[in-house]
Design a protein around this motif. Structure first.
Motif, short mmCIF file in Angstrom:
data_model
loop_
_atom_site.label_atom_id
_atom_site.label_comp_id
_atom_site.label_asym_id
_atom_site.label_seq_id
_atom_site.Cartn_x
_atom_site.Cartn_y
_atom_site.Cartn_z
N SER A 8 0.72 -1.28 -0.24
CA SER A 8 0.56 0.48 -0.21
C SER A 8 1.06 1.30 -0.09
O SER A 8 1.63 0.98 0.56
CB SER A 8 -0.93 0.26 1.59
N LYS A 21 -11.02 -6.90 5.11
CA LYS A 21 -12.00 -5.62 4.51
C LYS A 21 -11.33 -4.48 6.52
O LYS A 21 -11.90 -4.02 5.79
CB LYS A 21 -13.73 -6.27 4.85
N PHE A 48 -9.11 -2.46 4.85
CA PHE A 48 -9.64 -1.57 3.80
C PHE A 48 -10.76 -0.99 3.78
O PHE A 48 -10.81 -0.22 3.19
CB PHE A 48 -9.03 -1.82 3.07
N GLY A 49 -11.40 -1.79 4.55
CA GLY A 49 -12.57 -1.41 4.88
C GLY A 49 -13.79 -2.14 3.49
O GLY A 49 -14.68 -0.90 3.39
N ILE A 50 -13.24 -2.86 2.23
CA ILE A 50 -13.61 -3.19 1.77
C ILE A 50 -13.35 -4.64 1.56
O ILE A 50 -12.71 -5.45 1.40
CB ILE A 50 -12.93 -2.69 0.36
N ASP A 51 -14.01 -4.71 0.91
CA ASP A 51 -14.06 -6.58 0.64
C ASP A 51 -13.33 -7.30 -0.61
O ASP A 51 -12.91 -6.50 -0.97
CB ASP A 51 -15.34 -7.27 -0.28
N LYS A 103 -14.07 -7.35 -4.54
CA LYS A 103 -13.90 -6.86 -4.97
C LYS A 103 -12.68 -5.49 -5.43
O LYS A 103 -13.30 -4.41 -5.75
CB LYS A 103 -14.93 -5.66 -4.21
N THR A 104 -11.18 -6.25 -5.23
CA THR A 104 -10.58 -5.59 -5.24
C THR A 104 -9.46 -5.49 -6.35
O THR A 104 -9.97 -6.59 -6.98
CB THR A 104 -9.14 -5.07 -3.57
N ILE A 161 -8.70 3.44 -2.63
CA ILE A 161 -8.95 2.73 -1.75
C ILE A 161 -9.00 4.49 -0.44
O ILE A 161 -7.86 4.32 -0.29
CB ILE A 161 -9.31 2.11 -0.67
#
Length: 106
Positions: free
Chosen positions: A44, A79, A82-85, A88-89, A95
């Motif tokens: 990241s 999740k 980073f707050g996302i499934d 879905k990345t 993000i």
């Protein structure tokens, strides 16, 4: 720190990995999320190719990383981090203010 953890884990397994996260990013080969395997790296950074963190993918949308507390390592879901499934990345996805990248060394 994060890059030291990755360097140590790869070294224990006989693989010479550069010491800092930015060099580890350039050393690794880009891989799409669907092809990510346990042991691959998740990077990241804030913008472009500025890498400031590296994590190790362990499977099922989870990573291990050197945490903020000194001498602390944690396993966390993508999740929760980073707050996302995870499903879905994609490689290079932004993000919030952070971009994520997936890399393969082996």
């Amino acid at each position: 720190d994060c890059s030291g953890l990755a360097h140590l884990i790869y070294g224990i397994n006989g693989i010479c990995l550069p010491r800092n996260a930015d060099d580890q990013f350039y050393f690794s080969k880009k891989v799409e999320r669907k092809n990510l395997k346990p042991g691959d790296l998740v990077f990241s950074g804030k913008s472009g190719r500025e890498i400031n963190h590296v994590m190790i993918y362990v499977g099922d949308g989870e990573i291990i990383e050197a945490a903020s507390e000194p001498m602390s390592v944690r396993k966390i879901s993508f999740k929760d981090k980073f707050g996302i499934d995870f499903q879905k990345t994609r490689n290079g996805m932004k993000i919030g203010e952070t971009k994520i990248y997936f890399g393969k060394v082996l």
